[in-house]
Scaffold this active site. Structure first.
Site, PDB file in Angstrom:
ATOM      1  N   HIS A 106      66.104  42.922  91.019  1.00  0.00           N
ATOM      2  CA  HIS A 106      64.778  42.501  91.474  1.00  0.00           C
ATOM      3  C   HIS A 106      64.164  43.434  92.531  1.00  0.00           C
ATOM      4  O   HIS A 106      63.612  42.984  93.535  1.00  0.00           O
ATOM      5  CB  HIS A 106      64.849  41.080  92.022  1.00  0.00           C
ATOM      6  N   HIS A 180      58.441  35.115  89.693  1.00  0.00           N
ATOM      7  CA  HIS A 180      59.714  34.380  89.708  1.00  0.00           C
ATOM      8  C   HIS A 180      59.532  32.910  90.114  1.00  0.00           C
ATOM      9  O   HIS A 180      60.357  32.353  90.842  1.00  0.00           O
ATOM     10  CB  HIS A 180      60.685  35.078  90.659  1.00  0.00           C
ATOM     11  N   GLU A 317      60.429  34.326  83.188  1.00  0.00           N
ATOM     12  CA  GLU A 317      59.951  35.585  83.767  1.00  0.00           C
ATOM     13  C   GLU A 317      59.636  36.568  82.653  1.00  0.00           C
ATOM     14  O   GLU A 317      60.548  37.095  82.018  1.00  0.00           O
ATOM     15  CB  GLU A 317      61.039  36.162  84.682  1.00  0.00           C
TER      16      GLU A 317
HETATM   17  C1  GLA Z   1      67.034  36.172  87.928  1.00  0.00           C
HETATM   18  C2  GLA Z   1      68.377  36.704  87.657  1.00  0.00           C
HETATM   19  C3  GLA Z   1      69.332  35.712  88.112  1.00  0.00           C
HETATM   20  C4  GLA Z   1      69.131  35.404  89.569  1.00  0.00           C
HETATM   21  C5  GLA Z   1      67.823  34.859  89.791  1.00  0.00           C
HETATM   22  C6  GLA Z   1      67.579  34.582  91.252  1.00  0.00           C
HETATM   23  O1  GLA Z   1      66.644  35.236  87.032  1.00  0.00           O
HETATM   24  O2  GLA Z   1      68.611  37.052  86.327  1.00  0.00           O
HETATM   25  O3  GLA Z   1      70.598  36.184  87.881  1.00  0.00           O
HETATM   26  O4  GLA Z   1      69.233  36.553  90.300  1.00  0.00           O
HETATM   27  O5  GLA Z   1      66.886  35.762  89.285  1.00  0.00           O
HETATM   28  O6  GLA Z   1      68.615  33.974  91.872  1.00  0.00           O
END
Ligand code: GLA
Length: 353
Positions: A106, A180, A317
């Site tokens: 991220h 997100h 997402e």
């Molecule tokens: C995304 C990732 C997850 C986790 C979330 C936040 O969806 O794929 O593994 O990191 O974000 O916790």
């Protein structure tokens, strides 16, 4: 009444942070802050007309600073994981921040979710918009090039929250922007989402290794717990012994969308029978990460003091596939110098009995 308001929340990195509220004629609202270009709340009616906030988030700015779950935030420069925290473009290697074991997640240790964006309320005729922009400097978190990025939130009279993403860079780079938000259509403080039903417009998904990194294999969903081609209760197979589910500790995977990418097409739907609320997701992006909130563990304190327990929200997402820079047969996330990155994702709310 259609309206926009702006409330001062405090200073971060010596820059003013505000909360903006967009309201449409139906009374639907969306609150957004320029810290992390983050959605704070979305209120929509249920089938009886009762409004509820359907996204997880925080009450205080300091909680947004410290939270590690990316509630409502814009993710960048690259959503999800890049294996070994490095990538190459035309033989030049770039090393990125390691913030998920050996991997990059991220956007790194201070991704777009933890920076202050510039904000401008736009006066457009039939909708309410807020445009947020940010300059990500050459070398930030290891990424090449000065990247100008814009995220525009528009609330329409059709109860859609539309997100337009734009980026341009002065060097060849990679870009993969997403939002997100964690949704709980029964209300942000109403417990887990296991009874919600989900449809994903995808016949295939990208297979992960045990660290949630796509291996390159694209697999049919048919006959597996990953099959959401029809509305399916999230809880139905979430405890399955199917290896992909055990790797993700639930759903935390990318689905290969069956859409053209030209204009926003339907990618997913969520239905909550209890309240009748429906959320449809439309996008121009090739993939969608369905994450069932497996890492929430009650430690994050949310709105109204609620502790968000495991699976109290779900994320959808829209994105380029995770780790797509490592697999030539995945749609390429490379943005060449001077080229424009443009994507749109729409979250549309309605009810059904
Ligand atoms: C995304 C990732 C997850 C986790 C979330 C936040 O969806 O794929 O593994 O990191 O974000 O916790």
């Amino acid at each position: 009444m259609m309206s926009k308001t702006k409330i001062f929340l405090g200073f971060i990195d010596k820059t003013a942070v505000y909360m903006f509220t967009l309201t449409n004629l139906n009374g639907m609202t969306a609150e957004v802050t320029n810290f992390g270009a983050t959605i704070i709340s979305i209120t929509v009616p249920d089938s009886k007309g009762k409004f509820e906030d359907v996204v997880l988030g925080c009450d205080k700015l300091e909680n947004y600073l410290s939270q590690k779950s990316y509630f409502g935030a814009t993710i960048g420069r690259f959503s999800n994981r890049i294996e070994d925290s490095k990538f190459e473009v035309d033989g030049i290697e770039y090393k990125l921040a390691k913030n998920d074991g050996e991997n990059h997640l991220h956007g790194g240790t201070k991704g777009f979710d933890k920076v202050v964006w510039q904000a401008e309320l736009l006066n457009e005729k039939s909708s309410e918009s807020l445009e947020l922009s940010y300059l990500s400097k050459d070398g930030e978190e290891g990424y090449p090039g000065n990247l100008t990025v814009k995220v525009k939130y528009t609330l329409t009279e059709e109860n859609q929250l539309k997100i337009d993403y734009y980026a341009i860079c002065d060097k060849d780079t990679v870009v993969n922007l997403t939002n997100h938000s964690y949704f709980n259509l029964s209300g942000q403080d109403s417990g887990n989402i296991l009874k919600h039903k989900v449809m994903i417009n995808a016949n295939e998904f990208t297979v992960n290794d045990k660290n949630s990194i796509p291996t390159g294999e694209i697999r049919t969903v048919k006959g597996t717990p990953m099959d959401f081609t029809k509305l399916t209760e999230i809880g139905k197979n979430i405890s399955s012994s199917y290896e992909q589910i055990t790797f993700g500790k639930g759903y935390d995977h990318n689905w290969v969308l069956d859409i053209s990418g030209k204009s926003p097409e339907k990618a997913a739907e969520v239905y909550d029978e209890e309240t009748g609320r429906v959320m449809e997701v439309f996008t121009t992006k090739p993939g969608i990460q369905f994450y069932s909130g497996n890492f929430l563990d009650g430690s994050e304190i949310g709105k109204g003091g609620v502790h968000y327990e495991k699976r109290s929200g779900l994320c959808l997402e829209t994105q380029y596939f995770p780790n797509s820079i490592k697999h030539k047969h995945f749609p390429s996330p490379i943005l060449r110098a001077g080229e424009e990155y443009e994507h749109t994702t729409i979250y549309k709310f309605s009810t059904r009995i």
